[in-house]
Structures are given as C-alpha cells and as structure tokens.
Design an enzyme around this catalytic site. Structure first.
Site, PDB file in Angstrom:
ATOM      1  N   ASP A  10      28.307  50.147  29.722  1.00 26.13           N
ATOM      2  CA  ASP A  10      29.612  49.666  30.173  1.00 26.13           C
ATOM      3  C   ASP A  10      30.121  50.605  31.271  1.00 26.13           C
ATOM      4  O   ASP A  10      30.390  51.775  31.013  1.00 26.13           O
ATOM      5  CB  ASP A  10      30.561  49.672  28.965  1.00 26.13           C
ATOM      6  CG  ASP A  10      31.785  48.826  29.186  1.00 26.13           C
ATOM      7  OD1 ASP A  10      32.095  48.507  30.347  1.00 26.13           O
ATOM      8  OD2 ASP A  10      32.449  48.489  28.188  1.00 26.13           O
ATOM      9  N   ASP A 100      30.397  44.115  34.588  1.00 30.03           N
ATOM     10  CA  ASP A 100      30.212  45.564  34.413  1.00 30.03           C
ATOM     11  C   ASP A 100      29.664  45.962  33.052  1.00 30.03           C
ATOM     12  O   ASP A 100      29.787  47.107  32.650  1.00 30.03           O
ATOM     13  CB  ASP A 100      31.548  46.274  34.654  1.00 30.03           C
ATOM     14  CG  ASP A 100      32.626  45.798  33.685  1.00 30.03           C
ATOM     15  OD1 ASP A 100      32.357  44.881  32.890  1.00 30.03           O
ATOM     16  OD2 ASP A 100      33.744  46.337  33.732  1.00 30.03           O
ATOM     17  N   GLU A 101      29.050  45.037  32.333  1.00 28.07           N
ATOM     18  CA  GLU A 101      28.729  45.322  30.937  1.00 28.07           C
ATOM     19  C   GLU A 101      27.497  44.539  30.500  1.00 28.07           C
ATOM     20  O   GLU A 101      27.353  43.363  30.849  1.00 28.07           O
ATOM     21  CB  GLU A 101      29.945  44.882  30.118  1.00 28.07           C
ATOM     22  CG  GLU A 101      29.958  45.244  28.691  1.00 28.07           C
ATOM     23  CD  GLU A 101      31.209  44.671  28.030  1.00 28.07           C
ATOM     24  OE1 GLU A 101      31.166  44.446  26.831  1.00 28.07           O
ATOM     25  OE2 GLU A 101      32.218  44.430  28.727  1.00 28.07           O
TER      26      GLU A 101
END
Length: 414
Positions: A10, A100-101
């Site tokens: 993350d 983003d993860e």
DNA sequence: TCTGGGGTCCTAGGACCC
DNA sequence: TCTGGGGTCCTAGGACCC
C-alpha cells in the site's frame, strides 16, 4: 500451519507523496492534493487532522500553512502502475485493489526469491529506489490479516505476522481496522462494549449478527478468528459503471437536469461501448440541498449502451424521483449508474419489437440509428480526444469541481 | 462554495410463480 | 376455497471501501 505468503502492499499517502517527489520543495511540508475538496493529504498534513474527502476550507482551518497542489494525474497512474508492476516481477498472482494498493501471493516463488519477508523487503527497497516512493507492506497467511498488517506498518514500514501468533497480534487491535467496519458498525459495537477485535471474537456469532445483521455478523466473526478463505483474484472486472456530478445548489429545473444527465449518460455509455459491454439496470441518484438523497432504478428488458437511450431512461427516473419530493426546491448532485452488465455478444442484433416491449425497452426501436451515431462520436474521440465532440460539456463548464483526470483514476476496469 | 467520484455488497419488502 | 412454503426478481436504501 500454512506459512504466511500473502503480501498486501500500500503506497503511503500516495498522491501527496507523488507531489513531494515531483517538487522537492514540498518535502517535509503539510500538503493537500485538490482544492475545493482534499483528495489526499501528506503525513505532515494528517498530523493536523487533515483527511481525504474533507472540504478544503475545513482543512485550511485545521492546518493554516497547508499547501494545496494541483494533481499530476498522469503521474499518479504511471507511478501506481510501476509500483504494482514491481510485485508482478515476483509473482503473477497479483490482485490490484486500487491505484495504490495490491495483494500478492508469493507461495510459488520463494524458491527463486527467498522468504516472503525477504520478498517484501525487496519490494519496498525497489519501489523506494526506482520510483522514489514510500510503500508499506503487510505479510500474513490471509488477505485480511495482511491488509491489517500493512495498516499497522504505516508509514513506510513492514509488518510480518507469524502464523503461530496471529490471534495475539489481531485481538488487541481496534475493530475499526477490520475490513467492513466503518463508523456506523464501530459505534454499534461500542454501545455493547466491543472495542477490540479480541472482544468481537469473544462475542457469540449470533450476538454479532443481531448487532450488525446476518451477513456482516458471520463475516466479521470469521475475520476476527482469522478465518479468511479468500484467494487472490488476478483480474476482476467491474459489475457496474457510473458517473456523478456535484452541482453545488441548483434549482430543480430542466435547464440544469437535462444537460447534466446528458453529460453523465455520455460518460457512462461511452465507457461501456469502449469495452463492448452494456447493462440492463439503470439507477439514478438525486441528492437534495440538505444532502439527503434518493435513488430510482429500472431493469430493462434489453441492455443499453447508447448515450441517448441511457439519458432518456435516466431523465424519466429523475423526474419520477423529483415528483415524489415536490417539497425539494434545490438539488446538489445527480448520478447515473448502469449495472447488470454483460458483454455484447452480437452488437448488430436488433429484434423487432411489439408495443408492450416499448414500455420496458424505451427507445429500443430507435436503438440502431443511435448506435451508429454513437460509434461516429466514439471514433472522433479516439482520434481527437474526449472533448472534441459531444453533449453538454459547455453546460457543465466550470462547475466541475474535480478534474476528469481524477475521475479516470477511480474507474475500475470494465 | 459546507461535503468528490467510482465502486461493492447487504437488507427488506413486494410481486410473482410453482 | 383457503392457507402456506419456497424461490426468484425487482426496487429503495444504506454501509463501506479506495
């Protein structure tokens, strides 16, 4: 006991970190991406209580020296893709959750790259060295626990949960860290004195079900005991596609409603057509000035992907919603969503329709000519860009509070 | 300028069918 | 004729996630 091979990676305060990467003078300073609304805040800004989704004014009150920066959306996409690609260099079993993860299962590649912890360290080092971005990683035996571990690891950390000590790690943490526990569930649990995951685990499943409902009760009880059966799913397609537009406060008026719905229908329908998909259920949302909102939906006999048809169906639904609330004089948001999406097996297919069908397939008889018109618009946009041709972008003009680049980042693969 | 935008899943009631 | 159970679909609302 199976080894811990699930990674959850993350990127920390992602948009804000990218801005600080691009402009070194912003490093170490409280910044917010956005303007009217905070899309992301740096850790320096978070220390003042600034949060994503917060109104820009409120953020400035909390943090007088807050620096607002415009979004480099193309860079977010590029760097987000590059970070996820680092995971992909170790294993093909990568499940991307958002820009983003991502999760990754490294069970099959430890013989090549070493232990999951070694791999996690390598991922963090590479993202730092090659992209210049901080990324936190959790490693555990299940997805849920890996995700919690990465939250605990933030900022810029690594947490590996030993399979022999899972519940000792999990049970002292607050329930709000669990996937599926938001403000409402947290408050309901707190009323019963349940604040930690351990206290939730110690509560009978039937009691939890009474507090939060059947499905949530069963799910959370399982998660509290780290019984999470979910495997990595490498490609997930969206089951719905929608668009919304906040309007500030606008009078209930055709001059507002029609162009806005046109524009929204255009966004949604052109996305569907680009992937040769269409959807049977159309849902609209109308939010009034006081922020209460209502929805109306209809399931059509045939799926739609034509802009004009979608706009007409949406207009009918919005009119019905407004009729049901004659006391409301102003609206603050309109939204269209299409669900029950399917692949268009054969686009040319147009059945002859009876009168009855017309009721549930509004405009379908005109579908053919509209399909041709839409394709022409799509082609022009392929060559000259989205703004080159289309409906109503003028009417929306400056009222768009969020750049299109940001909207696109949030779109899921259809 | 008092609250962005894109999604997923669950619940509950009613209609309808067998 | 009345009563009932089970399943499925549709619709409205809401919680939650990023």
């Amino acid at each position: 006991m199976a080894p811990a091979t699930i990674l959850h990676a993350d990127l920390d305060a992602f948009y804000a970190s990218v801005e600080q990467l691009l402009d070194p003078s912003l490093r170490g300073r409280p910044i917010a991406v956005g303007g009217g609304v905070v899309l992301a805040a740096s850790y320096e800004a978070k220390a003042f209580g600034v949060r994503g989704g917060m109104a820009g004014r409120r953020a400035r009150e909390l943090c007088p020296h807050l620096i607002f920066v415009g979004g480099h959306f193309k860079e977010y996409q590029r760097l987000g893709d590059a970070a996820i690609a680092v995971l992909g260099d170790f294993t093909p079993l990568v499940e991307r959750i958002s820009i983003d993860e991502a999760f990754a299962d490294v069970a099959g590649c430890t013989h090549l790259f070493g232990s999951p912890e070694t791999i996690a360290r390598a991922v963090r080092r590479r993202v730092r060295d090659e992209l210049g971005l901080p990324i936190s990683v959790g490693v555990a035996r299940t997805k849920h626990l890996a995700k919690i571990a990465s939250q605990v690891a933030k900022p810029d950390g690594l947490v590996v949960v030993d399979p022999a000590a899972e519940l000792a790690f999990l049970h002292h943490l607050p329930v709000a860290l669990m996937w599926g526990v938001g403000p409402v569930a947290q408050a309901r649990l707190a009323e019963r004195g349940i604040a930690t995951i351990g206290q939730l685990a110690a509560t009978s499943p039937a009691s939890v079900a009474r507090i939060l409902g059947k499905a949530a009760g069963e799910k959370l009880t399982a998660l509290a005991w780290n019984r999470d059966p979910r495997a990595i799913v490498t490609q997930r397609r969206a089951h719905s596609a929608g668009a919304q537009s906040a309007l500030g406060r606008k009078p209930v008026d055709d001059l507002v409603v029609r162009p806005t719905l046109r524009h929204l229908a255009d966004r949604v329908a052109s996305r569907l057509r680009a992937r040769s998909r269409s959807g049977r259920t159309v849902t609209v949302r109308v939010r009034f000035a006081d922020l209460r909102s209502v929805t109306r939906s209809i399931s059509l006999a045939a799926p739609v992907a034509a802009t004009a048809i979608l706009a007409e169906v949406a207009e009918d639904l919005v009119r019905a919603a407004l009729r049901d609330h004659p006391e409301e004089r102003e609206i603050s948001l309109l939204a269209i969503s299409v669900s029950e999406i399917e692949d268009d097996a054969c686009l040319q297919l147009e059945f002859p329709l009876g009168l009855d069908d017309e009721k549930r397939r509004p405009g379908a008889r005109r579908g053919r000519s509209r399909f041709v018109a839409d394709r022409a618009v799509d082609k022009i946009r392929d060559r000259f860009g989205w703004e080159a041709v289309g409906y109503a972008s003028v009417a929306l003009g400056r009222s768009r509070s969020v750049p299109d680049g940001f909207r696109e980042l949030a779109e899921k693969e259809l």
